[in-house]
Design an enzyme around this catalytic site. Structure first.
Site, PDB file in Angstrom:
ATOM      1  N   LYS A   1      43.836  32.164  21.112  1.00 26.85           N
ATOM      2  CA  LYS A   1      43.516  31.895  19.723  1.00 26.85           C
ATOM      3  C   LYS A   1      44.167  30.548  19.359  1.00 26.85           C
ATOM      4  O   LYS A   1      45.229  30.274  19.898  1.00 26.85           O
ATOM      5  CB  LYS A   1      44.103  33.041  18.916  1.00 26.85           C
ATOM      6  CG  LYS A   1      44.057  32.879  17.447  1.00 26.85           C
ATOM      7  CD  LYS A   1      44.724  34.038  16.767  1.00 26.85           C
ATOM      8  CE  LYS A   1      45.149  33.616  15.406  1.00 26.85           C
ATOM      9  NZ  LYS A   1      46.373  32.857  15.344  1.00 26.85           N
TER      10      LYS A   1
ATOM     11  N   HIS B   1      45.957  38.725  20.313  1.00 23.83           N
ATOM     12  CA  HIS B   1      47.081  39.516  20.821  1.00 23.83           C
ATOM     13  C   HIS B   1      47.320  40.788  19.998  1.00 23.83           C
ATOM     14  O   HIS B   1      47.949  41.714  20.469  1.00 23.83           O
ATOM     15  CB  HIS B   1      48.352  38.663  20.984  1.00 23.83           C
ATOM     16  CG  HIS B   1      49.129  38.458  19.721  1.00 23.83           C
ATOM     17  ND1 HIS B   1      48.847  37.475  18.821  1.00 23.83           N
ATOM     18  CD2 HIS B   1      50.185  39.129  19.195  1.00 23.83           C
ATOM     19  CE1 HIS B   1      49.689  37.534  17.810  1.00 23.83           C
ATOM     20  NE2 HIS B   1      50.519  38.530  18.007  1.00 23.83           N
TER      21      HIS B   1
ATOM     22  N   ASP C   1      44.482  31.591  10.246  1.00 26.47           N
ATOM     23  CA  ASP C   1      45.499  31.974  11.224  1.00 26.47           C
ATOM     24  C   ASP C   1      45.565  33.491  11.422  1.00 26.47           C
ATOM     25  O   ASP C   1      45.738  33.964  12.538  1.00 26.47           O
ATOM     26  CB  ASP C   1      46.865  31.454  10.736  1.00 26.47           C
ATOM     27  CG  ASP C   1      47.969  31.667  11.762  1.00 26.47           C
ATOM     28  OD1 ASP C   1      47.710  31.436  12.953  1.00 26.47           O
ATOM     29  OD2 ASP C   1      49.086  32.067  11.369  1.00 26.47           O
TER      30      ASP C   1
ATOM     31  N   HIS D   1      43.161  38.307  13.597  1.00 25.51           N
ATOM     32  CA  HIS D   1      43.834  39.597  13.782  1.00 25.51           C
ATOM     33  C   HIS D   1      43.397  40.659  12.777  1.00 25.51           C
ATOM     34  O   HIS D   1      43.078  41.775  13.150  1.00 25.51           O
ATOM     35  CB  HIS D   1      45.352  39.422  13.641  1.00 25.51           C
ATOM     36  CG  HIS D   1      45.926  38.361  14.536  1.00 25.51           C
ATOM     37  ND1 HIS D   1      45.535  38.187  15.833  1.00 25.51           N
ATOM     38  CD2 HIS D   1      46.876  37.425  14.312  1.00 25.51           C
ATOM     39  CE1 HIS D   1      46.223  37.198  16.381  1.00 25.51           C
ATOM     40  NE2 HIS D   1      47.037  36.713  15.478  1.00 25.51           N
TER      41      HIS D   1
ATOM     42  N   LYS E   1      53.436  34.379   4.944  1.00 22.62           N
ATOM     43  CA  LYS E   1      54.680  33.979   5.609  1.00 22.62           C
ATOM     44  C   LYS E   1      55.776  33.900   4.549  1.00 22.62           C
ATOM     45  O   LYS E   1      55.494  33.717   3.363  1.00 22.62           O
ATOM     46  CB  LYS E   1      54.501  32.620   6.269  1.00 22.62           C
ATOM     47  CG  LYS E   1      53.488  32.688   7.425  1.00 22.62           C
ATOM     48  CD  LYS E   1      53.804  31.673   8.496  1.00 22.62           C
ATOM     49  CE  LYS E   1      52.830  31.748   9.639  1.00 22.62           C
ATOM     50  NZ  LYS E   1      53.178  32.758  10.643  1.00 22.62           N
TER      51      LYS E   1
HETATM   52  C1  BG6 Z   1      49.812  34.399  15.545  1.00 22.68           C
HETATM   53  C2  BG6 Z   1      49.823  33.462  14.384  1.00 22.68           C
HETATM   54  O1  BG6 Z   1      48.504  34.562  16.018  1.00 22.68           O
HETATM   55  O2  BG6 Z   1      50.344  35.663  15.148  1.00 22.68           O
HETATM   56  C3  BG6 Z   1      51.242  33.310  13.842  1.00 22.68           C
HETATM   57  O3  BG6 Z   1      49.322  32.203  14.787  1.00 22.68           O
HETATM   58  C4  BG6 Z   1      51.832  34.657  13.521  1.00 22.68           C
HETATM   59  O4  BG6 Z   1      51.252  32.474  12.701  1.00 22.68           O
HETATM   60  C5  BG6 Z   1      51.691  35.607  14.692  1.00 22.68           C
HETATM   61  O5  BG6 Z   1      53.210  34.473  13.210  1.00 22.68           O
HETATM   62  C6  BG6 Z   1      52.108  37.010  14.292  1.00 22.68           C
HETATM   63  O6  BG6 Z   1      52.163  37.822  15.427  1.00 22.68           O
HETATM   64  P1  BG6 Z   1      53.105  39.088  15.478  1.00 22.68           P
HETATM   65  O7  BG6 Z   1      52.784  39.719  16.786  1.00 22.68           O
HETATM   66  O8  BG6 Z   1      54.502  38.602  15.364  1.00 22.68           O
HETATM   67  O9  BG6 Z   1      52.719  39.941  14.296  1.00 22.68           O
END
Ligand code: BG6
Length: 498
Positions: free
Chosen positions: A156, A186, A243, A248, A348
């Protein structure tokens, strides 16, 4: 780390070629995941890891790997035997990604290694390079599967708009077959996300309730306490909508909303996800103000530490209006979900970190204890993905004593007692690539359709000249209360469960 009895399918020997092996993703995620996979047998012991490295000697590269591992998996470096074993699997291929000779060198290295010619190519590089790398591999005959499988893993962000995602799909599909392409999200590799599917489809009590007759609304969110860290260059062009929401959170929405697939295979699952995406009501320009929220963090304090405003972060333009918080209210126009708002939000520098899917049920139709008792709150079922993955069910119970008044009863079921038994998302996903299982990856049409859905919002936000601000470390976003004002319980914040 997984134990050997948790591993159902062992991968065939496969050489793993990493583009971007000196980058941050490799350091934080890929290398630590690979080392653990090798230790527990998720990667076949006859596999090698080839790092494509430009302008660095092998010595410098190996030192970078050691430093990264020391930071993110120190226990492996401390275990000398394991560490040496891991080092013995690393091979450096020098070269610039822009030059054809680099891909020929990779091809030669793979031939020299002998054995089966299975290869996984992992693109942990800036997105502009994905198409070029696919071309380079193709020209060196490395997309050809005559002697073993060849799989291409794409990180991504997959595009930054509908047009760029379409173009990228076209470029990749011109040289690799769709079944060779693994687009990583992910979140889909998180065990707790897969658990959501198991809760839905392995429990018969869920299905009768899983529709507009019982559900008031659904909130799916990822709230983070971190800022943008070192990623200003990327984030300034991205923002929270691209993002987190387009990728996600929309993927999670499809899993929550889809019909049971006929079987648990990649295409059957993707077909059902696509039906959800196709049923999402398009957001008309005049609705954008009502159905979305965007905001940016100002200075504040997170976990007792002062933090600076987004616009004061390194490499961020002082007049940037990029959103670090985004929310969108979607409607899925189908039989099951008609009229049920799905509110997806992510921010964030929020007050606390958590990712959850919260299903809020309708209120009881009538308060039987009306004369002397408070109205019972609407029930909620919360799937907490992180931290402390598990399920929370909020019911109402009688207050003890001579009363029929009610109070909330919170039932918690942690997913695991031992977090050690959980594989990291990258371990799960890389293992799936190695065994050829694409169920937890996004198909080309899913990605394009989700870009298409958010496109009107991106378009409307593109030319804005200002953005709301919230103090870092707070929930201080009044527009979110407004967005959720007709939802039972309003804006659901994760701290309510702490
Ligand atoms: C990423 C984003 O795909 O996922 C980030 O680019 C974000 O900005 C991250 O912080 C969050 O992942 P996780 O697994 O920590 O929830």
């Amino acid at each position: 780390m997984l134990t050997s009895d948790q591993i159902i399918e062992t991968a065939e020997p496969t050489n793993i070629v990493i583009f971007g092996v000196t980058g941050d993703l490799s350091k934080r995620k890929l290398m630590p995941a690979l080392v653990r996979m090798l230790c527990c047998g998720l990667v076949n012991t006859d596999s090698k890891i080839l790092g494509v490295v430009n302008n660095r000697s092998e010595e410098v590269w190996l030192e970078l790997v050691r430093e990264g591992m020391q930071q993110f998996s120190p226990e492996i470096v401390a275990d000398k035997k394991r560490w040496q074993k891991f080092l013995s699997r690393l091979i450096m291929v020098p070269g610039d990604l822009g030059e054809e000779t680099t891909y020929q060198r990779i091809a030669e290295a793979l031939v020299t290694l002998g054995g089966k010619k299975n290869a996984m190519f992992y693109c942990a590089i800036p997105p502009d390079w994905y198409g070029k790398v696919a071309q380079g591999l193709h020209k060196a005959n490395l997309a050809n599967q005559a002697e073993g499988y060849r799989r291409l893993v794409i990180e991504k962000p997959f595009g930054h708009s509908l047009e760029s995602a379409r173009l990228l799909n076209k470029e990749l599909q011109a040289v690799f077959k769709e079944e060779q392409i693994y687009r990583i999200d992910h979140y889909l590799g998180k065990e707790s996300v897969q658990n959501l599917l198991v809760y839905r489809f392995a429990n018969s009590i869920m299905e009768p309730l899983w529709n507009r007759n019982y559900i008031d609304h659904i909130q799916i969110f990822a709230s983070e306490t971190i800022g943008i860290e070192y990623r200003a260059k990327y984030y300034e062009k991205s923002g929270a909508l691209r993002d987190m929401i387009q990728s996600h959170l929309m993927q999670m929405m499809t899993l929550v909303a889809m019909e049971p697939p006929v079987e648990f295979t990649a295409d059957a699952v993707s077909d059902e996800k696509m039906k959800v995406l196709n049923a999402i009501r398009s957001i008309e320009p005049e609705q954008i103000k009502m159905d979305t929220v965007s905001a940016q963090y100002a200075s504040g304090s997170v976990n007792g530490e002062p933090v600076s405003a987004y616009v004061s972060e390194e490499n961020v333009s002082p007049d940037s209006v990029i959103e670090t918080f985004a929310a969108v209210r979607f409607y899925i126009d189908n039989w099951r979900w008609q009229g049920v708002p799905f509110i997806l939000w992510s921010g964030k520098r929020m007050k606390s970190k958590a990712s959850e899917v919260m299903i809020r049920f309708r209120k009881p139709p009538f308060n039987l204890f009306n004369s002397h008792a408070s109205a019972p709150a609407a029930n909620a079922l919360v799937f907490r993905l992180q931290p402390e993955a598990g399920i929370v069910l909020r019911l109402n119970a009688k207050k003890p004593g001579l009363t029929t008044d009610n109070e909330e009863m919170v039932m918690r079921a942690p997913y695991l007692d031992n977090a050690e038994e959980v594989a990291d998302a990258y371990e799960i996903l890389m293992h799936d690539v190695l065994i050829g299982d694409r169920t937890l990856f996004s198909r080309a049409d899913e990605i394009e359709t989700s870009w298409e859905i958010v496109e009107p919002v991106l378009e409307a936000w593109k030319n804005r000249i200002s953005v709301e601000r919230y103090h870092a470390g707070t929930w201080d976003i009044p527009a979110m209360d407004e967005l959720t004002k007709d939802c039972e319980g309003g804006w659901h914040k994760p701290t309510e469960y702490k």
